[in-house]
Design a protein around this motif. Structure first.
Motif, PDB file in Angstrom:
ATOM      1  N   ALA B 122     -23.190  -7.663   7.290  1.00  0.00           N
ATOM      2  CA  ALA B 122     -22.606  -7.301   6.000  1.00  0.00           C
ATOM      3  C   ALA B 122     -23.515  -7.833   4.901  1.00  0.00           C
ATOM      4  O   ALA B 122     -24.075  -8.928   5.025  1.00  0.00           O
ATOM      5  CB  ALA B 122     -21.214  -7.894   5.867  1.00  0.00           C
ATOM      6  N   HIS B 123     -23.657  -7.042   3.840  1.00  0.00           N
ATOM      7  CA  HIS B 123     -24.612  -7.414   2.788  1.00  0.00           C
ATOM      8  C   HIS B 123     -23.968  -7.537   1.408  1.00  0.00           C
ATOM      9  O   HIS B 123     -24.643  -7.488   0.393  1.00  0.00           O
ATOM     10  CB  HIS B 123     -25.753  -6.392   2.753  1.00  0.00           C
ATOM     11  CG  HIS B 123     -26.403  -6.187   4.085  1.00  0.00           C
ATOM     12  ND1 HIS B 123     -27.390  -7.002   4.567  1.00  0.00           N
ATOM     13  CD2 HIS B 123     -26.156  -5.277   5.075  1.00  0.00           C
ATOM     14  CE1 HIS B 123     -27.750  -6.591   5.784  1.00  0.00           C
ATOM     15  NE2 HIS B 123     -27.011  -5.552   6.110  1.00  0.00           N
ATOM     16  N   PHE B 277     -27.725  -2.933  11.047  1.00  0.00           N
ATOM     17  CA  PHE B 277     -27.965  -3.122   9.616  1.00  0.00           C
ATOM     18  C   PHE B 277     -26.741  -2.585   8.869  1.00  0.00           C
ATOM     19  O   PHE B 277     -26.224  -1.526   9.206  1.00  0.00           O
ATOM     20  CB  PHE B 277     -29.214  -2.318   9.249  1.00  0.00           C
ATOM     21  CG  PHE B 277     -29.738  -2.519   7.864  1.00  0.00           C
ATOM     22  CD1 PHE B 277     -29.867  -3.784   7.318  1.00  0.00           C
ATOM     23  CD2 PHE B 277     -30.169  -1.432   7.108  1.00  0.00           C
ATOM     24  CE1 PHE B 277     -30.401  -3.957   6.048  1.00  0.00           C
ATOM     25  CE2 PHE B 277     -30.705  -1.600   5.843  1.00  0.00           C
ATOM     26  CZ  PHE B 277     -30.811  -2.858   5.309  1.00  0.00           C
ATOM     27  N   GLY B 278     -26.286  -3.319   7.863  1.00  0.00           N
ATOM     28  CA  GLY B 278     -25.078  -2.888   7.166  1.00  0.00           C
ATOM     29  C   GLY B 278     -25.330  -2.083   5.907  1.00  0.00           C
ATOM     30  O   GLY B 278     -24.412  -1.521   5.324  1.00  0.00           O
ATOM     31  N   HIS B 315     -38.394   6.100   7.946  1.00  0.00           N
ATOM     32  CA  HIS B 315     -37.252   5.634   7.159  1.00  0.00           C
ATOM     33  C   HIS B 315     -36.426   4.610   7.947  1.00  0.00           C
ATOM     34  O   HIS B 315     -36.071   3.541   7.443  1.00  0.00           O
ATOM     35  CB  HIS B 315     -36.394   6.839   6.774  1.00  0.00           C
ATOM     36  CG  HIS B 315     -35.076   6.494   6.185  1.00  0.00           C
ATOM     37  ND1 HIS B 315     -34.956   5.972   4.921  1.00  0.00           N
ATOM     38  CD2 HIS B 315     -33.821   6.554   6.696  1.00  0.00           C
ATOM     39  CE1 HIS B 315     -33.679   5.741   4.668  1.00  0.00           C
ATOM     40  NE2 HIS B 315     -32.963   6.077   5.732  1.00  0.00           N
ATOM     41  N   VAL B 316     -36.152   4.952   9.216  1.00  0.00           N
ATOM     42  CA  VAL B 316     -35.328   4.084  10.055  1.00  0.00           C
ATOM     43  C   VAL B 316     -36.019   2.740  10.280  1.00  0.00           C
ATOM     44  O   VAL B 316     -35.417   1.671  10.175  1.00  0.00           O
ATOM     45  CB  VAL B 316     -35.014   4.783  11.395  1.00  0.00           C
ATOM     46  CG1 VAL B 316     -34.436   3.808  12.397  1.00  0.00           C
ATOM     47  CG2 VAL B 316     -34.052   5.948  11.181  1.00  0.00           C
ATOM     48  N   LEU B 317     -37.315   2.795  10.563  1.00  0.00           N
ATOM     49  CA  LEU B 317     -38.033   1.553  10.850  1.00  0.00           C
ATOM     50  C   LEU B 317     -38.262   0.710   9.595  1.00  0.00           C
ATOM     51  O   LEU B 317     -38.403  -0.517   9.680  1.00  0.00           O
ATOM     52  CB  LEU B 317     -39.345   1.854  11.554  1.00  0.00           C
ATOM     53  CG  LEU B 317     -39.118   2.378  12.986  1.00  0.00           C
ATOM     54  CD1 LEU B 317     -40.403   2.875  13.608  1.00  0.00           C
ATOM     55  CD2 LEU B 317     -38.488   1.305  13.875  1.00  0.00           C
ATOM     56  N   THR B 318     -38.244   1.358   8.434  1.00  0.00           N
ATOM     57  CA  THR B 318     -38.304   0.589   7.183  1.00  0.00           C
ATOM     58  C   THR B 318     -37.065  -0.303   7.076  1.00  0.00           C
ATOM     59  O   THR B 318     -37.138  -1.467   6.691  1.00  0.00           O
ATOM     60  CB  THR B 318     -38.377   1.545   5.976  1.00  0.00           C
ATOM     61  OG1 THR B 318     -39.481   2.409   6.156  1.00  0.00           O
ATOM     62  CG2 THR B 318     -38.547   0.779   4.685  1.00  0.00           C
ATOM     63  N   GLU B 319     -35.914   0.258   7.463  1.00  0.00           N
ATOM     64  CA  GLU B 319     -34.687  -0.543   7.480  1.00  0.00           C
ATOM     65  C   GLU B 319     -34.815  -1.670   8.502  1.00  0.00           C
ATOM     66  O   GLU B 319     -34.387  -2.798   8.264  1.00  0.00           O
ATOM     67  CB  GLU B 319     -33.485   0.335   7.839  1.00  0.00           C
ATOM     68  CG  GLU B 319     -33.199   1.423   6.824  1.00  0.00           C
ATOM     69  CD  GLU B 319     -32.107   2.357   7.306  1.00  0.00           C
ATOM     70  OE1 GLU B 319     -30.944   1.924   7.372  1.00  0.00           O
ATOM     71  OE2 GLU B 319     -32.396   3.517   7.625  1.00  0.00           O
TER      72      GLU B 319
END
Lengths: 89, 418
Positions: B122-123, B277-278, B315-319
């Protein structure tokens, strides 16, 4: 990477576009008695074909126009692109 | 059937491993079956297994266009969990958790179930509140849920980025300790082997080309290996459901989309849990071989291509790198894609249809693998008894027209951004 030819701006990378889904779906007419079934068809039901698919894309990081794209869902080949108001026959 | 055990391993080692029986046969399709399951993936094989085991129906064919383990059951990121808020989902997946826990013994096949726990980060304070609510709902349904604060997350996953200048600081997490992973192809092989031993015909490289329906009743199917008579057909072809639906003149609340996954080169053990990742869509675990197994968003446009596109992966790997900065140093070993049914509320469909003898199992979105045993169990019940099980009573096909959606995440009908 898909390259989409925006009818307004020319060939651009897919990064500039947002997808908008099946372009053949028609919203029921305004001011008309609309059955639950018609709403169901408009909101939820999709043909999702394998092969040619006419779809909406939004050139959101470009001219911000909505366009139509005729694309193959199994090969990702793009056959043609159209302005939103153009008839696709 | 030959039982797999430590003893049988030793015995066969001494005889040069020449005494192993085939795990499942390669039969020629018969003219008629009591039940035909279309789709030899995890769900189809599990359905056949529970039909034989729980309902004593063994005259079954499982028809598979490709080969066992070649579809989504071998393409997923192997995550198993039941951390859902709504009753329909929570109770269904928790039944699955029970079946996962005993599956290796049940199937006499080591599926390497590893209940290592899933941690959803959670962020923000708002997200912590939402997770507290979801955790409470889970606990009311008997599912284990623990709310972790930032320090507790730091203890469990020290490799996360806890520095001060990040865009999405970690406030805490919701954890389901009993969640985990399993070896996905072992699940397919285990179900296939047991189903075969109870008399189920597993017919690979056989494509369904049409249906024989008269007076609204299922009479049989047409395949690339001949016609097969049957009164009951179960569709378990997630990803290709809309193609078969078109043959049946049905339009479904489903779109087929492409999802990618990837693994890094193997490294020493660094991540003990499944972590998500939240603030976006990224999930990660470490395989027993040491690879970081990762996935995230759909490619974002209707697709039947089982291969992905680089912008989405980037995009996904940036997250991923935002969560785990060390990932940027790793080489990518493999990337691949699979196609899935994205349903319009993010929840699956297991139901009867308007055609008598046609049963539908589809719409698994991102999460079909964890559902494999519960899906097979309830779908077998639905087919055998000709009525839904209480655990899949909410997964109705007509819920979209009646307004009984199970919108777990409050998603709209734009399935590609969900």
């Amino acid at each position: 990477m898909l390259y989409i030819k925006c009818p307004h701006c020319g060939l651009r990378s897919q990064n500039e576009f947002a997808y908008g889904g099946d372009a053949s779906v028609k919203r029921p007419e305004l001011n008309k008695e609309i059955s639950d079934q018609e709403w169901d068809e408009f909101v939820y039901l999709r043909k999702s074909p394998r092969g040619k698919h006419l779809e909406l894309w939004h050139h959101v990081s470009g001219c911000r126009q909505w366009i139509k794209v005729l694309r193959d869902t199994s090969t990702h080949e793009i056959f043609n692109t159209y302005k939103s108001e153009e008839k696709v026959g | 059937m030959q039982k797999y055990s430590f003893l049988s391993l030793i015995k066969n080692a001494f005889s040069g491993h020449k005494g192993w029986e085939v795990a499942w046969k390669d039969p020629t399709p018969k003219k008629e079956y009591d039940v035909v399951i279309i789709g030899g993936g995890g769900h189809g094989l599990a359905t056949a297994y529970y039909l034989a085991k729980e309902h004593k129906i063994t005259n079954i064919a499982v028809i598979e266009k490709g080969w066992i383990g070649g579809g989504n059951v071998g393409r997923n990121t192997t995550i198993i969990r039941s951390n859902y808020m709504h009753d329909e989902n929570g109770l269904f997946y928790e039944k699955g958790m029970d079946l996962w826990r005993s599956m290796s013994q049940d199937l006499n096949f080591n599926i390497m179930f590893s209940p290592r726990g899933i941690i959803n980060l959670a962020h923000s304070d708002a997200q912590m509140n939402a997770y507290a609510r979801r955790g409470n709902s889970m606990r009311l349904n008997g599912i284990d849920a623990v709310l972790l604060d930032r320090e507790e997350v730091k203890k469990k996953v020290p490799v996360l980025d806890f520095s001060d200048n990040v865009r999405f600081p970690i406030f805490g997490a919701l954890m389901q300790p009993s969640a985990g992973t399993a070896r996905h192809d072992a699940v397919a092989w285990g179900y296939a082997r047991q189903a075969d031993s109870m008399g189920v015909d597993i017919i690979q490289h056989c494509e369904v080309t049409g249906f024989d329906i008269s007076n609204g009743k299922m009479k049989g199917i047409k395949t690339s290996r001949g016609d097969i008579k049957t009164k009951k057909v179960g569709l378990c072809v997630a990803g290709s459901t809309s193609i078969l639906a078109e043959m049946l003149n049905m339009t479904l609340p489903i779109e087929t989309h492409l999802l990618q996954a990837c693994v890094s080169e193997p490294i020493k053990p660094i991540l003990d849990h499944v972590v998500t990742f939240g603030a976006g869509h990224f999930y990660c675990s470490q395989s027993d071989k040491g690879e970081m197994v990762m996935g995230g968003d759909l490619d974002g446009y209707n697709s039947y291509a089982q291969r992905g596109n680089l912008p989405t992966l980037q995009h996904v790997l940036t997250e991923g790198i935002a969560m785990f900065p060390f990932l940027s140093k790793l080489n990518m070993l493999r990337t691949w894609g699979g196609i899935m049914d994205m349903s319009m509320d993010g929840s699956p469909i297991i139901d009867k249809t308007h055609i008598a003898g046609l049963y539908l199992n589809c719409g698994w979105c991102y999460g079909g693998f964890k559902a494999t045993p519960a899906s097979g169990f309830t779908f077998a019940h639905t087919i055998a008894q000709d009525r839904v099980h209480e655990l899949n009573a909410g997964f109705r096909l007509d819920r979209f027209s009646t307004g009984h959606l199970i919108d777990e995440k409050g998603l709209g009908t734009k399935t590609w951004i969900s």
